[in-house]
Design a protein around this motif. Structure first.
Motif, PDB file in Angstrom:
ATOM      1  N   ASP A   9       0.805  -1.224   0.000  1.00 49.40           N
ATOM      2  CA  ASP A   9       0.000   0.000   0.000  1.00 49.40           C
ATOM      3  C   ASP A   9       0.835   1.269   0.000  1.00 49.40           C
ATOM      4  O   ASP A   9       0.558   2.186  -0.737  1.00 49.40           O
ATOM      5  N   ALA A  10       1.861   1.313   0.858  1.00 50.66           N
ATOM      6  CA  ALA A  10       2.723   2.486   0.979  1.00 50.66           C
ATOM      7  C   ALA A  10       1.916   3.762   1.151  1.00 50.66           C
ATOM      8  O   ALA A  10       2.236   4.803   0.570  1.00 50.66           O
ATOM      9  N   VAL A  11       0.879   3.706   1.959  1.00 45.38           N
ATOM     10  CA  VAL A  11       0.129   4.918   2.286  1.00 45.38           C
ATOM     11  C   VAL A  11       1.030   5.794   3.135  1.00 45.38           C
ATOM     12  O   VAL A  11       1.579   5.355   4.124  1.00 45.38           O
ATOM     13  N   GLY A  12       1.151   7.057   2.723  1.00 42.67           N
ATOM     14  CA  GLY A  12       2.141   7.894   3.391  1.00 42.67           C
ATOM     15  C   GLY A  12       3.522   7.497   2.927  1.00 42.67           C
ATOM     16  O   GLY A  12       4.432   7.297   3.733  1.00 42.67           O
ATOM     17  N   TYR A  13       3.691   7.416   1.624  1.00 43.86           N
ATOM     18  CA  TYR A  13       4.864   6.800   1.001  1.00 43.86           C
ATOM     19  C   TYR A  13       6.174   7.481   1.354  1.00 43.86           C
ATOM     20  O   TYR A  13       7.238   6.905   1.179  1.00 43.86           O
ATOM     21  N   ASP A  14       6.135   8.732   1.795  1.00 49.08           N
ATOM     22  CA  ASP A  14       7.382   9.433   2.086  1.00 49.08           C
ATOM     23  C   ASP A  14       7.879   9.181   3.505  1.00 49.08           C
ATOM     24  O   ASP A  14       8.864   9.793   3.936  1.00 49.08           O
ATOM     25  N   LYS A  15       7.191   8.304   4.232  1.00 47.55           N
ATOM     26  CA  LYS A  15       7.600   7.957   5.593  1.00 47.55           C
ATOM     27  C   LYS A  15       8.118   6.518   5.615  1.00 47.55           C
ATOM     28  O   LYS A  15       7.479   5.616   5.076  1.00 47.55           O
ATOM     29  N   PRO A  16       9.272   6.267   6.255  1.00 48.85           N
ATOM     30  CA  PRO A  16       9.793   4.897   6.311  1.00 48.85           C
ATOM     31  C   PRO A  16       8.792   3.903   6.898  1.00 48.85           C
ATOM     32  O   PRO A  16       8.756   2.741   6.478  1.00 48.85           O
ATOM     33  N   ALA A  17       7.960   4.342   7.841  1.00 48.54           N
ATOM     34  CA  ALA A  17       7.014   3.436   8.498  1.00 48.54           C
ATOM     35  C   ALA A  17       5.964   2.896   7.539  1.00 48.54           C
ATOM     36  O   ALA A  17       5.299   1.905   7.850  1.00 48.54           O
ATOM     37  N   ALA A  18       5.791   3.528   6.378  1.00 49.24           N
ATOM     38  CA  ALA A  18       4.798   3.071   5.408  1.00 49.24           C
ATOM     39  C   ALA A  18       5.260   1.844   4.634  1.00 49.24           C
ATOM     40  O   ALA A  18       4.464   1.212   3.948  1.00 49.24           O
ATOM     41  N   TRP A  19       6.539   1.525   4.743  1.00 46.72           N
ATOM     42  CA  TRP A  19       7.124   0.463   3.929  1.00 46.72           C
ATOM     43  C   TRP A  19       7.489  -0.733   4.791  1.00 46.72           C
ATOM     44  O   TRP A  19       8.138  -0.598   5.828  1.00 46.72           O
ATOM     45  N   HIS A  20       7.146  -1.929   4.282  1.00 41.05           N
ATOM     46  CA  HIS A  20       7.293  -3.130   5.102  1.00 41.05           C
ATOM     47  C   HIS A  20       8.605  -3.867   4.843  1.00 41.05           C
ATOM     48  O   HIS A  20       9.222  -4.395   5.758  1.00 41.05           O
ATOM     49  N   HIS A  21       9.045  -3.919   3.587  1.00 41.89           N
ATOM     50  CA  HIS A  21      10.210  -4.726   3.226  1.00 41.89           C
ATOM     51  C   HIS A  21      11.358  -3.812   2.809  1.00 41.89           C
ATOM     52  O   HIS A  21      11.157  -2.835   2.069  1.00 41.89           O
ATOM     53  N   TRP A  22      12.572  -4.146   3.266  1.00 38.38           N
ATOM     54  CA  TRP A  22      13.753  -3.314   3.013  1.00 38.38           C
ATOM     55  C   TRP A  22      14.931  -4.152   2.562  1.00 38.38           C
ATOM     56  O   TRP A  22      15.093  -5.305   2.993  1.00 38.38           O
ATOM     57  N   GLY A  23      15.777  -3.551   1.705  1.00 34.58           N
ATOM     58  CA  GLY A  23      17.049  -4.142   1.374  1.00 34.58           C
ATOM     59  C   GLY A  23      18.107  -3.743   2.390  1.00 34.58           C
ATOM     60  O   GLY A  23      17.831  -3.003   3.340  1.00 34.58           O
ATOM     61  N   GLN A  24      19.319  -4.225   2.154  1.00 35.62           N
ATOM     62  CA  GLN A  24      20.424  -3.967   3.081  1.00 35.62           C
ATOM     63  C   GLN A  24      21.105  -2.628   2.824  1.00 35.62           C
ATOM     64  O   GLN A  24      21.845  -2.141   3.674  1.00 35.62           O
ATOM     65  N   GLY A  25      20.879  -2.071   1.661  1.00 38.80           N
ATOM     66  CA  GLY A  25      21.448  -0.761   1.341  1.00 38.80           C
ATOM     67  C   GLY A  25      22.716  -0.858   0.520  1.00 38.80           C
ATOM     68  O   GLY A  25      23.437  -1.860   0.560  1.00 38.80           O
ATOM     69  N   THR A  26      22.980   0.208  -0.231  1.00 46.44           N
ATOM     70  CA  THR A  26      24.207   0.320  -1.008  1.00 46.44           C
ATOM     71  C   THR A  26      24.739   1.744  -0.852  1.00 46.44           C
ATOM     72  O   THR A  26      23.978   2.714  -0.880  1.00 46.44           O
ATOM     73  N   GLN A  27      26.056   1.855  -0.688  1.00 51.04           N
ATOM     74  CA  GLN A  27      26.678   3.151  -0.421  1.00 51.04           C
ATOM     75  C   GLN A  27      26.880   3.931  -1.714  1.00 51.04           C
ATOM     76  O   GLN A  27      27.400   3.404  -2.704  1.00 51.04           O
ATOM     77  N   VAL A  28      26.471   5.181  -1.682  1.00 51.09           N
ATOM     78  CA  VAL A  28      26.756   6.122  -2.765  1.00 51.09           C
ATOM     79  C   VAL A  28      27.567   7.269  -2.179  1.00 51.09           C
ATOM     80  O   VAL A  28      27.136   7.890  -1.205  1.00 51.09           O
ATOM     81  N   THR A  29      28.725   7.516  -2.770  1.00 51.19           N
ATOM     82  CA  THR A  29      29.587   8.593  -2.305  1.00 51.19           C
ATOM     83  C   THR A  29      29.891   9.507  -3.479  1.00 51.19           C
ATOM     84  O   THR A  29      30.363   9.052  -4.525  1.00 51.19           O
ATOM     85  N   VAL A  30      29.615  10.797  -3.300  1.00 49.37           N
ATOM     86  CA  VAL A  30      29.846  11.786  -4.341  1.00 49.37           C
ATOM     87  C   VAL A  30      30.931  12.734  -3.865  1.00 49.37           C
ATOM     88  O   VAL A  30      30.776  13.395  -2.830  1.00 49.37           O
ATOM     89  N   SER A  31      32.019  12.802  -4.598  1.00 48.44           N
ATOM     90  CA  SER A  31      33.150  13.650  -4.212  1.00 48.44           C
ATOM     91  C   SER A  31      33.153  14.940  -5.033  1.00 48.44           C
ATOM     92  O   SER A  31      32.588  15.005  -6.125  1.00 48.44           O
ATOM     93  N   LEU A  32      33.836  15.935  -4.471  1.00 45.92           N
ATOM     94  CA  LEU A  32      33.925  17.218  -5.171  1.00 45.92           C
ATOM     95  C   LEU A  32      34.860  17.098  -6.372  1.00 45.92           C
ATOM     96  O   LEU A  32      35.778  16.289  -6.389  1.00 45.92           O
TER      97      LEU A  32
END
Length: 124
Positions: free
Chosen positions: A101-124
């Motif tokens: 459903d993702a009601v209130g999609y901009d809030k983490p609590a609206a989402w049930h399943h998550w990945g482990q994450g991937t790092q993004v680093t932007v340098s000057l």
């Protein structure tokens, strides 16, 4: 079991581009909205973008509008976040997420399943 696996993170110079992909398994992909959040250590997890279960609607944080594009591939069961014109402020761990459903999609609590994450680093 449900698995969301991100890939494509890395180091890029400011002004550059990266494409993140999230492979989704263990659920009926066509029934779920998918989205992306990001988090910097010590700060709250922040909404980035989302696409509805049908793929017909997309949503973006103001900070990434015009630079990031979210999409989904029903055949491959993936979602992609194309990130252009990156700035150091985009540096974070990026997480893929899915929910029916993702009601209130901009809030983490609206989402049930998550990945482990991937790092993004932007340098000057």
């Amino acid at each position: 079991q449900v698995q969301l696996t991100e890939s494509g993170g890395g180091l890029v110079q400011a002004g550059g581009s990266l494409s993140l992909t999230c492979a989704v398994s263990g659920l009926t992909f066509n029934d779920y909205a998918v989205g992306w959040f990001r988090q910097v250590p010590g700060r709250e997890r922040e909404f980035v973008a989302a696409v509805t279960w049908s793929g017909r609607s997309t949503y973006y944080a103001d900070s990434v509008k015009g630079r990031f594009t979210v999409s989904r591939d029903f055949g491959e069961k993936t979602t992609t976040l194309q990130m252009n014109n990156l700035t150091p402020e985009d540096t974070a761990i990026y997480y893929c997420t899915a929910d029916k459903d993702a009601v209130g999609y901009d809030k983490p609590a609206a989402w049930h399943h998550w990945g482990q994450g991937t790092q993004v680093t932007v340098s000057l």
